[in-house]
Design a protein around this motif. Structure first.
Motif, PDB file in Angstrom:
ATOM      1  N   ILE A  20       9.927  44.197  74.453  1.00 26.09           N
ATOM      2  CA  ILE A  20       8.995  43.903  73.367  1.00 26.09           C
ATOM      3  C   ILE A  20       9.596  43.010  72.288  1.00 26.09           C
ATOM      4  O   ILE A  20       8.892  42.288  71.613  1.00 26.09           O
ATOM      5  CB  ILE A  20       8.455  45.228  72.786  1.00 26.09           C
ATOM      6  CG1 ILE A  20       7.122  44.999  72.083  1.00 26.09           C
ATOM      7  CG2 ILE A  20       9.482  45.888  71.852  1.00 26.09           C
ATOM      8  CD1 ILE A  20       6.336  46.251  71.851  1.00 26.09           C
ATOM      9  N   ILE A  25       5.014  37.143  73.983  1.00 29.30           N
ATOM     10  CA  ILE A  25       3.822  37.912  74.341  1.00 29.30           C
ATOM     11  C   ILE A  25       3.025  37.089  75.341  1.00 29.30           C
ATOM     12  O   ILE A  25       2.675  35.935  75.068  1.00 29.30           O
ATOM     13  CB  ILE A  25       2.968  38.205  73.098  1.00 29.30           C
ATOM     14  CG1 ILE A  25       3.776  39.031  72.084  1.00 29.30           C
ATOM     15  CG2 ILE A  25       1.685  38.931  73.476  1.00 29.30           C
ATOM     16  CD1 ILE A  25       3.105  39.167  70.728  1.00 29.30           C
ATOM     17  N   ASP A  29      -1.109  40.084  78.218  1.00 31.66           N
ATOM     18  CA  ASP A  29      -0.838  41.284  77.422  1.00 31.66           C
ATOM     19  C   ASP A  29      -1.579  41.296  76.087  1.00 31.66           C
ATOM     20  O   ASP A  29      -1.687  42.342  75.442  1.00 31.66           O
ATOM     21  CB  ASP A  29       0.662  41.399  77.127  1.00 31.66           C
ATOM     22  CG  ASP A  29       1.461  41.791  78.349  1.00 31.66           C
ATOM     23  OD1 ASP A  29       0.850  42.298  79.310  1.00 31.66           O
ATOM     24  OD2 ASP A  29       2.684  41.591  78.337  1.00 31.66           O
ATOM     25  N   LEU A  33      -2.341  44.613  73.855  1.00 30.52           N
ATOM     26  CA  LEU A  33      -1.595  44.899  72.623  1.00 30.52           C
ATOM     27  C   LEU A  33      -2.538  45.059  71.437  1.00 30.52           C
ATOM     28  O   LEU A  33      -2.349  45.942  70.591  1.00 30.52           O
ATOM     29  CB  LEU A  33      -0.593  43.774  72.350  1.00 30.52           C
ATOM     30  CG  LEU A  33       0.635  43.791  73.250  1.00 30.52           C
ATOM     31  CD1 LEU A  33       1.403  42.481  73.157  1.00 30.52           C
ATOM     32  CD2 LEU A  33       1.541  44.963  72.891  1.00 30.52           C
TER      33      LEU A  33
ATOM     34  N   THR B 286       4.659  41.623  67.901  1.00 28.94           N
ATOM     35  CA  THR B 286       5.332  42.845  68.349  1.00 28.94           C
ATOM     36  C   THR B 286       6.835  42.626  68.317  1.00 28.94           C
ATOM     37  O   THR B 286       7.317  41.502  68.409  1.00 28.94           O
ATOM     38  CB  THR B 286       4.919  43.237  69.779  1.00 28.94           C
ATOM     39  OG1 THR B 286       5.208  42.155  70.665  1.00 28.94           O
ATOM     40  CG2 THR B 286       3.460  43.602  69.860  1.00 28.94           C
TER      41      THR B 286
END
Lengths: 84, 348
Positions: A20, A25, A29, A33, B286
């Motif tokens: 992560i 990203i 995803d 997320l 993230t």
């Protein structure tokens, strides 16, 4: 905390990128997320389903007009509805 | 933020929505001089709910925690019954409309005219036994809050909400005059600084001491259509102190461990050429965060055992219309009691 109060769906979600902090990203995803991070079903009912006003004077005027009682929610440390 | 969890069709919510005029006030910014004078005329519950008539007759108050109890609905019904027994002149007093006092010191900020407003959600993540990502509960488990007198209970929430404001002088510059796929778009310096300073870390921790180690946020034109221009934001940010395995971070001026975060970003924005506004503004970041004071609610569990490690976090931005009053609440770091320079291009 009493977990029974949490109606939140905490189902695990598999992501394509597993590291992560290191991996970019992936587009695949992204929606997963989003779903994982945003409030879960029922979690923000107090925020979303109650028409909170944020200034006292117009709330007083409305309460007087509608013949209702004011419910004032305040926090000693900022704004109770977040962003405080 | 204090959050209450609903259980299915929640009678507490219906009771408040149907029988009260609910108003939520920032404890530091309760209103102008006339509103403050009204609040001083009775005892306000500092962390919780006060039931009062429009004319200022106090009917009771409750700690926010007491509303988790099984008796909440009957408690609210009792207050409403007392109210309904009052004479009409008390229930419907004449309230004079007050002119703006010009006293803005204790009034919450409102969005700048034409600003783009986004909700900013933050939560903790973790990997399960199958290496799958899921929401973390370590910061709420074992914490006080549901039993009367058990503590401050600030850890009862799983998702934090904040706001992002992008001014009318900033967001139009995100659309090139002659957009072509792949074209790089420069983020306004003030907006990039805002994202890095206020939204690139553990938002429950609130600060990385404004330290930026590195940032690479790239906005490009993704797709150009007759009625819209789509943009993509990709990048990474590193803020605060570095994480060193087995070596706790140094202390800040208040004696708390310094904190930091490494994040990856992906966002999708879409400008509607017909309405001349953004109709999509979705960004996800993230990564991992670390550090912070042991007094911090969100990190208490990590520090309880003196543990020093990284914890996964997630941040999601999403456009809101701003129609609801709560959507127009200010970003936490735009509040003068938090920080200065929310709209600035560099830290003060």
């Amino acid at each position: 905390m009493n977990r029974s109060l949490l109606p939140i769906v905490l189902a695990p979600l598999l992501l394509h990128g597993q590291a992560i902090a290191q991996d970019n990203i992936s587009p695949e995803d992204f929606p997963t997320l989003q779903q994982l991070i945003k409030p879960q079903e029922g979690e923000f009912a107090w925020y979303d389903e109650i028409p909170w006003m944020t200034r006292l004077q117009p709330a007083r005027e409305r309460a007087a007009t509608e013949g209702k009682l004011l419910l004032i929610w305040t926090s000693a440390d900022g704004q109770p509805c977040g962003a405080g | 933020m204090l959050t209450f969890y609903a259980k299915g069709k929640d009678a507490r919510i219906a009771a408040i929505r149907d029988h009260f005029v609910p108003v939520v006030l920032d404890g530091y910014l309760r209103g102008d001089s006339s509103e403050l004078a009204f609040l001083k005329s009775f005892q306000v519950q500092g962390n919780g709910f006060t039931y009062v008539t429009a004319g200022g007759r106090l009917l009771g108050h409750d700690s926010y925690r007491s509303l988790e109890s099984e008796n909440t609905v009957s408690r609210l019904q009792k207050v409403v019954s007392e109210f309904n027994a009052l004479p009409e002149s008390t229930r419907k007093p004449l309230i004079e409309k007050s002119a703006p006092s010009g006293d803005s010191k204790r009034i919450p900020l409102t969005p700048p005219p034409g600003a783009l407003i986004a909700n900013v959600f933050f939560t903790y993540l973790e990997q399960g036994p199958q290496k799958e990502w899921r929401r973390a509960l370590w910061h709420v488990e074992g914490q006080p809050g549901t039993e009367a007198g058990s503590g401050h209970g600030r850890n009862q929430y799983v998702t934090h909400v904040d706001k992002l404001w992008i001014t009318k002088s900033e967001w139009p510059s995100l659309i090139p005059k002659d957009p072509r796929p792949g074209m790089r778009v420069a983020l306004p310096a003030s907006l990039e600084h805002r994202l890095l300073r206020f939204y690139s870390g553990d938002l429950a921790r609130r600060t990385t001491q404004d330290k930026l180690r590195s940032a690479d946020l790239r906005l490009t034109v993704d797709k150009v259509e007759h009625n819209s221009v789509s943009l993509k934001l990709v990048g990474s940010t590193k803020t605060g102190c570095t994480f060193e395995e087995g070596r706790p971070p140094s202390k800040d001026a208040r004696g708390h461990d310094k904190c930091g975060a490494d994040l990856r970003w992906l966002g999708h924005l879409r400008y509607n050429r017909k309405s001349k506004s953004f109709d999509r503004f979705e960004i996800v970041a993230t990564g991992e965060a670390w550090g912070g004071g042991s007094h911090q609610a969100a990190t208490t569990n990590y520090y309880r055992g003196g543990e020093h490690r990284r914890w996964p976090i997630g941040i999601a931005f999403e456009l809101v219309t701003g129609e609801r009053p709560v959507d127009r609440l200010p970003p936490q770091n735009a509040n003068p009691y938090r920080t200065n320079g929310y709209f600035a291009s560099e830290s003060p």
